[in-house]
Motif scaffolding. Structure first.
Motif, PDB file in Angstrom:
ATOM      1  N   ASN A  79       0.818  -1.213   0.000  1.00  0.00           N
ATOM      2  CA  ASN A  79       0.000   0.000   0.000  1.00  0.00           C
ATOM      3  C   ASN A  79       0.852   1.263   0.000  1.00  0.00           C
ATOM      4  O   ASN A  79       0.328   2.372  -0.054  1.00  0.00           O
ATOM      5  CB  ASN A  79      -0.930   0.033   1.220  1.00  0.00           C
ATOM      6  N   GLU A  80       2.170   1.085   0.125  1.00  0.00           N
ATOM      7  CA  GLU A  80       3.096   2.211   0.144  1.00  0.00           C
ATOM      8  C   GLU A  80       4.264   1.920  -0.785  1.00  0.00           C
ATOM      9  O   GLU A  80       4.643   0.755  -0.955  1.00  0.00           O
ATOM     10  CB  GLU A  80       3.643   2.447   1.552  1.00  0.00           C
ATOM     11  N   PRO A  81       4.851   2.959  -1.375  1.00  0.00           N
ATOM     12  CA  PRO A  81       6.039   2.740  -2.195  1.00  0.00           C
ATOM     13  C   PRO A  81       7.251   2.409  -1.338  1.00  0.00           C
ATOM     14  O   PRO A  81       7.199   2.487  -0.101  1.00  0.00           O
ATOM     15  CB  PRO A  81       6.222   4.084  -2.919  1.00  0.00           C
ATOM     16  N   THR A  82       8.347   2.048  -1.967  1.00  0.00           N
ATOM     17  CA  THR A  82       9.585   1.788  -1.248  1.00  0.00           C
ATOM     18  C   THR A  82      10.131   3.089  -0.663  1.00  0.00           C
ATOM     19  O   THR A  82       9.780   4.178  -1.120  1.00  0.00           O
ATOM     20  CB  THR A  82      10.652   1.197  -2.179  1.00  0.00           C
ATOM     21  N   PRO A  83      11.020   3.008   0.335  1.00  0.00           N
ATOM     22  CA  PRO A  83      11.661   4.233   0.830  1.00  0.00           C
ATOM     23  C   PRO A  83      12.368   5.004  -0.277  1.00  0.00           C
ATOM     24  O   PRO A  83      12.339   6.243  -0.308  1.00  0.00           O
ATOM     25  CB  PRO A  83      12.649   3.709   1.875  1.00  0.00           C
ATOM     26  N   GLN A  84      13.001   4.290  -1.192  1.00  0.00           N
ATOM     27  CA  GLN A  84      13.656   4.951  -2.330  1.00  0.00           C
ATOM     28  C   GLN A  84      12.632   5.744  -3.145  1.00  0.00           C
ATOM     29  O   GLN A  84      12.843   6.917  -3.467  1.00  0.00           O
ATOM     30  CB  GLN A  84      14.330   3.910  -3.221  1.00  0.00           C
ATOM     31  N   GLN A  85      11.539   5.099  -3.470  1.00  0.00           N
ATOM     32  CA  GLN A  85      10.507   5.756  -4.273  1.00  0.00           C
ATOM     33  C   GLN A  85       9.864   6.912  -3.529  1.00  0.00           C
ATOM     34  O   GLN A  85       9.520   7.940  -4.129  1.00  0.00           O
ATOM     35  CB  GLN A  85       9.462   4.715  -4.687  1.00  0.00           C
ATOM     36  N   GLN A  86       9.686   6.767  -2.233  1.00  0.00           N
ATOM     37  CA  GLN A  86       9.142   7.863  -1.434  1.00  0.00           C
ATOM     38  C   GLN A  86      10.097   9.057  -1.465  1.00  0.00           C
ATOM     39  O   GLN A  86       9.668  10.214  -1.461  1.00  0.00           O
ATOM     40  CB  GLN A  86       8.917   7.413   0.009  1.00  0.00           C
ATOM     41  N   GLY A  87      11.410   8.770  -1.527  1.00  0.00           N
ATOM     42  CA  GLY A  87      12.391   9.839  -1.653  1.00  0.00           C
ATOM     43  C   GLY A  87      12.240  10.607  -2.954  1.00  0.00           C
ATOM     44  O   GLY A  87      12.355  11.843  -2.983  1.00  0.00           O
ATOM     45  N   PHE A  88      11.963   9.881  -4.040  1.00  0.00           N
ATOM     46  CA  PHE A  88      11.711  10.553  -5.317  1.00  0.00           C
ATOM     47  C   PHE A  88      10.535  11.519  -5.173  1.00  0.00           C
ATOM     48  O   PHE A  88      10.567  12.675  -5.596  1.00  0.00           O
ATOM     49  CB  PHE A  88      11.341   9.546  -6.410  1.00  0.00           C
ATOM     50  N   LEU A  89       9.457  10.992  -4.589  1.00  0.00           N
ATOM     51  CA  LEU A  89       8.222  11.766  -4.482  1.00  0.00           C
ATOM     52  C   LEU A  89       8.424  12.995  -3.599  1.00  0.00           C
ATOM     53  O   LEU A  89       7.929  14.089  -3.921  1.00  0.00           O
ATOM     54  CB  LEU A  89       7.115  10.873  -3.934  1.00  0.00           C
ATOM     55  N   GLU A  90       9.131  12.834  -2.511  1.00  0.00           N
ATOM     56  CA  GLU A  90       9.379  13.974  -1.629  1.00  0.00           C
ATOM     57  C   GLU A  90      10.219  15.031  -2.333  1.00  0.00           C
ATOM     58  O   GLU A  90      10.014  16.237  -2.114  1.00  0.00           O
ATOM     59  CB  GLU A  90      10.083  13.513  -0.347  1.00  0.00           C
ATOM     60  N   LYS A  91      11.148  14.619  -3.163  1.00  0.00           N
ATOM     61  CA  LYS A  91      11.949  15.582  -3.917  1.00  0.00           C
ATOM     62  C   LYS A  91      11.066  16.384  -4.860  1.00  0.00           C
ATOM     63  O   LYS A  91      11.195  17.608  -4.968  1.00  0.00           O
ATOM     64  CB  LYS A  91      13.057  14.878  -4.691  1.00  0.00           C
ATOM     65  N   PHE A  92      10.158  15.710  -5.546  1.00  0.00           N
ATOM     66  CA  PHE A  92       9.250  16.418  -6.443  1.00  0.00           C
ATOM     67  C   PHE A  92       8.374  17.403  -5.673  1.00  0.00           C
ATOM     68  O   PHE A  92       8.074  18.492  -6.158  1.00  0.00           O
ATOM     69  CB  PHE A  92       8.368  15.425  -7.203  1.00  0.00           C
ATOM     70  N   LYS A  93       7.961  17.010  -4.485  1.00  0.00           N
ATOM     71  CA  LYS A  93       7.113  17.902  -3.689  1.00  0.00           C
ATOM     72  C   LYS A  93       7.860  19.177  -3.286  1.00  0.00           C
ATOM     73  O   LYS A  93       7.261  20.256  -3.200  1.00  0.00           O
ATOM     74  CB  LYS A  93       6.609  17.178  -2.437  1.00  0.00           C
ATOM     75  N   SER A  94       9.150  19.048  -3.035  1.00  0.00           N
ATOM     76  CA  SER A  94       9.924  20.212  -2.586  1.00  0.00           C
ATOM     77  C   SER A  94      10.451  21.055  -3.739  1.00  0.00           C
ATOM     78  O   SER A  94      10.771  22.228  -3.555  1.00  0.00           O
ATOM     79  CB  SER A  94      11.097  19.758  -1.706  1.00  0.00           C
ATOM     80  N   ASP A  95      10.556  20.474  -4.920  1.00  0.00           N
ATOM     81  CA  ASP A  95      11.054  21.212  -6.088  1.00  0.00           C
ATOM     82  C   ASP A  95      10.056  22.275  -6.542  1.00  0.00           C
ATOM     83  O   ASP A  95       8.840  22.127  -6.349  1.00  0.00           O
ATOM     84  CB  ASP A  95      11.289  20.260  -7.258  1.00  0.00           C
ATOM     85  N   THR A  96      10.585  23.287  -7.200  1.00  0.00           N
ATOM     86  CA  THR A  96       9.732  24.315  -7.794  1.00  0.00           C
ATOM     87  C   THR A  96      10.271  24.696  -9.168  1.00  0.00           C
ATOM     88  O   THR A  96      11.444  24.470  -9.467  1.00  0.00           O
ATOM     89  CB  THR A  96       9.673  25.589  -6.928  1.00  0.00           C
ATOM     90  N   GLY A  97       9.393  25.262  -9.974  1.00  0.00           N
ATOM     91  CA  GLY A  97       9.798  25.832 -11.251  1.00  0.00           C
ATOM     92  C   GLY A  97      10.484  24.857 -12.179  1.00  0.00           C
ATOM     93  O   GLY A  97      10.131  23.683 -12.261  1.00  0.00           O
ATOM     94  N   ARG A  98      11.515  25.341 -12.869  1.00  0.00           N
ATOM     95  CA  ARG A  98      12.214  24.524 -13.849  1.00  0.00           C
ATOM     96  C   ARG A  98      12.974  23.369 -13.203  1.00  0.00           C
ATOM     97  O   ARG A  98      13.216  22.353 -13.849  1.00  0.00           O
ATOM     98  CB  ARG A  98      13.179  25.402 -14.656  1.00  0.00           C
ATOM     99  N   GLN A  99      13.371  23.550 -11.943  1.00  0.00           N
ATOM    100  CA  GLN A  99      14.035  22.450 -11.249  1.00  0.00           C
ATOM    101  C   GLN A  99      13.097  21.260 -11.132  1.00  0.00           C
ATOM    102  O   GLN A  99      13.500  20.103 -11.310  1.00  0.00           O
ATOM    103  CB  GLN A  99      14.489  22.886  -9.861  1.00  0.00           C
ATOM    104  N   PHE A 100      11.838  21.538 -10.831  1.00  0.00           N
ATOM    105  CA  PHE A 100      10.848  20.467 -10.766  1.00  0.00           C
ATOM    106  C   PHE A 100      10.734  19.777 -12.122  1.00  0.00           C
ATOM    107  O   PHE A 100      10.769  18.544 -12.215  1.00  0.00           O
ATOM    108  CB  PHE A 100       9.481  21.012 -10.353  1.00  0.00           C
ATOM    109  N   ASP A 101      10.593  20.558 -13.177  1.00  0.00           N
ATOM    110  CA  ASP A 101      10.448  19.985 -14.516  1.00  0.00           C
ATOM    111  C   ASP A 101      11.616  19.071 -14.852  1.00  0.00           C
ATOM    112  O   ASP A 101      11.432  17.949 -15.333  1.00  0.00           O
ATOM    113  CB  ASP A 101      10.380  21.101 -15.567  1.00  0.00           C
ATOM    114  N   SER A 102      12.834  19.550 -14.604  1.00  0.00           N
ATOM    115  CA  SER A 102      14.039  18.794 -14.947  1.00  0.00           C
ATOM    116  C   SER A 102      14.170  17.523 -14.123  1.00  0.00           C
ATOM    117  O   SER A 102      14.448  16.446 -14.660  1.00  0.00           O
ATOM    118  CB  SER A 102      15.272  19.674 -14.760  1.00  0.00           C
ATOM    119  N   ASP A 103      13.965  17.647 -12.813  1.00  0.00           N
ATOM    120  CA  ASP A 103      14.084  16.466 -11.957  1.00  0.00           C
ATOM    121  C   ASP A 103      13.045  15.417 -12.323  1.00  0.00           C
ATOM    122  O   ASP A 103      13.343  14.215 -12.385  1.00  0.00           O
ATOM    123  CB  ASP A 103      13.935  16.866 -10.487  1.00  0.00           C
ATOM    124  N   LEU A 104      11.815  15.848 -12.553  1.00  0.00           N
ATOM    125  CA  LEU A 104      10.765  14.897 -12.898  1.00  0.00           C
ATOM    126  C   LEU A 104      11.097  14.169 -14.193  1.00  0.00           C
ATOM    127  O   LEU A 104      11.033  12.935 -14.265  1.00  0.00           O
ATOM    128  CB  LEU A 104       9.421  15.614 -13.024  1.00  0.00           C
TER     129      LEU A 104
END
Length: 254
Positions: free
Chosen positions: A116-141
């Protein structure tokens, strides 16, 4: 801004999905007490054909991937600064909802426990996207998702080529179509750094098994379902050959 290997390591990103199928061993599944490194080992006989460790882990992986990539797509639709990034998000949301529906349907038929939950690694990806903004978000995603989808693409092909289980074969067909679509959508953002992505896919960092293994759900916990938001158009989004109905059981000889 291109992603760097140090950034990838910080959030436990970086092509490690190529080894994820080995790590997703869920000892509680099917009464297996000790995880085996032999992925071809048959762990259950089913009416749809034998089920191997690789088959089981593939179903778990597809489910786990959707639990973070679906929400990542929603973030892309909300935070993307370009039409291409927002469109990639729409494809992620719709494609993974379709795959999730298939996983939730076949898992009980094959007696597979799904997370019901992603792996810790995958949760790290998601948290990074949540904290990113602007073009940094676009590039990281674009780059992180291009790495993860590219890394699993060959695994899908191997499962499709080797599984003797009809339900798993259908899921691999569907995942092949969806993942290939998502790879293309990341590339259409024109933000993918192919040199870095290819390096990360071929030289993934080594991570502890706990980082790439989704938590086992509590007994009796309701199954989380990925759904397409009301009103979101689904036209033009490949979701692969659906597995809405179980195929006929594999005939037995004797």
């Amino acid at each position: 801004m291109p992603i760097s290997r140090s950034t990838i390591g910080t959030v436990a990103v970086g092509g490690t999905l190529t080894v994820t199928l080995v790590a997703l061993a869920y000892p509680s599944m099917l009464g297996v007490q000790n995880a085996s490194t032999n992925q071809s080992r048959v762990i259950a006989g089913t009416q749809w054909g034998p089920l191997t460790e690789a088959d089981r882990n593939f179903v778990v992986f597809v489910r786990s991937a959707g639990l973070w990539e679906g929400p990542s797509g929603q973030l892309a639709m909300e935070k993307g600064t370009t039409a291409a990034v927002r469109e990639a998000g729409r494809h992620l949301v719709i494609g993974h909802a379709a795959l999730d529906a298939s996983c939730r349907r076949i898992a009980p038929e094959l007696n597979i426990t799904i997370p019901n939950e992603p792996t810790p690694q995958q949760q790290g990806f998601l948290e990074k996207f949540k904290s990113d903004t602007g073009r940094q978000f676009d590039s990281d995603l674009a780059n992180i998702l291009r790495v993860t989808h590219g890394s699993i693409f060959s695994t899908i092909a191997k499962i499709r080529a080797t599984t003797e289980n009809t339900l798993v074969r259908q899921l691999a067909d569907q995942a092949n179509d969806v993942v290939l679509d998502h790879i293309g959508m990341m590339e259409k953002t024109e933000l993918v750094n192919f040199d870095q992505v290819n390096n990360m896919e071929t030289n993934p960092p080594k991570l502890p098994a706990g980082q790439v293994t989704p938590p086992v759900p509590q007994p009796g916990a309701p199954v989380v379902a990925l759904t397409v938001p009301s009103g979101l158009p689904t036209d033009g989004v490949p979701t692969g050959p659906t597995t809405a109905q179980s195929p006929s059981p594999t005939p037995t000889v004797g």
